[in-house]
Design a protein around this motif. Structure first.
Motif, short mmCIF file in Angstrom:
data_model
loop_
_atom_site.label_atom_id
_atom_site.label_comp_id
_atom_site.label_asym_id
_atom_site.label_seq_id
_atom_site.Cartn_x
_atom_site.Cartn_y
_atom_site.Cartn_z
N UNK A 178 -7.61 -5.04 -11.86
CA UNK A 178 -6.70 -5.12 -10.75
C UNK A 178 -7.38 -5.87 -9.61
N UNK A 179 -6.64 -6.73 -8.96
CA UNK A 179 -7.17 -7.53 -7.87
C UNK A 179 -6.36 -7.25 -6.60
N UNK A 180 -7.05 -7.11 -5.51
CA UNK A 180 -6.39 -6.88 -4.22
C UNK A 180 -5.64 -8.13 -3.79
N UNK A 181 -4.40 -7.94 -3.41
CA UNK A 181 -3.57 -9.03 -2.91
C UNK A 181 -3.10 -8.66 -1.51
N UNK A 182 -3.63 -9.30 -0.47
CA UNK A 182 -3.21 -8.92 0.89
C UNK A 182 -1.74 -9.26 1.13
N UNK A 183 -1.09 -8.39 1.88
CA UNK A 183 0.31 -8.59 2.26
C UNK A 183 0.32 -9.15 3.68
N UNK A 184 0.17 -10.45 3.80
CA UNK A 184 0.07 -11.09 5.11
C UNK A 184 1.34 -10.92 5.94
N UNK A 185 2.48 -11.03 5.32
CA UNK A 185 3.74 -10.87 6.05
C UNK A 185 3.88 -9.43 6.54
N UNK A 186 3.51 -8.48 5.72
CA UNK A 186 3.58 -7.07 6.11
C UNK A 186 2.61 -6.76 7.25
N UNK A 187 1.41 -7.31 7.18
CA UNK A 187 0.43 -7.09 8.25
C UNK A 187 0.90 -7.73 9.55
#
Length: 101
Positions: free
Chosen positions: A1-10
């Motif tokens: 599993x790889x972390x995928x940042x949620x830029x729109x959510x942040x």
């Protein structure tokens, strides 16, 4: 599993009303702390200390700031020939960050 940042959510979180309220509540704690320790000769300095909601210069983050609006605010904070520096606004940072009560 790889972390995928949620830029729109942040980005949405950083601009949200909830974030603005949290920042304002922290700044209000700082304002109350400064007002409790303010010099009382006229009461104008304490009355001019306030917390206000703010937005970052780019408009991408909610926030708040602590203001001292009395004409003698700089002399009280930094001192001058007649007034010893009190550093109340600087000291309020520890209160705002929860490191001091």
């Amino acid at each position: 599993m790889r972390y995928q940042p949620d830029r729109a959510g942040m980005a949405a979180l950083l601009k949200s009303d909830d974030m603005g309220r949290a920042c304002l509540e922290a700044a209000q704690r700082g304002a109350r702390w400064v007002q409790a320790r303010a010099p009382r000769e006229s009461g104008r300095y304490a009355a001019g200390v306030r917390a206000v909601r703010a937005v970052s210069p780019r408009g991408d983050r909610a926030g708040a700031r602590l203001e001292a609006t009395d004409a003698k605010s700089a002399a009280i904070e930094f001192g001058n020939k007649r007034t010893k520096a009190r550093h109340l606004l600087r000291s309020a940072i520890a209160v705002i960050e929860g490191e001091q009560q």
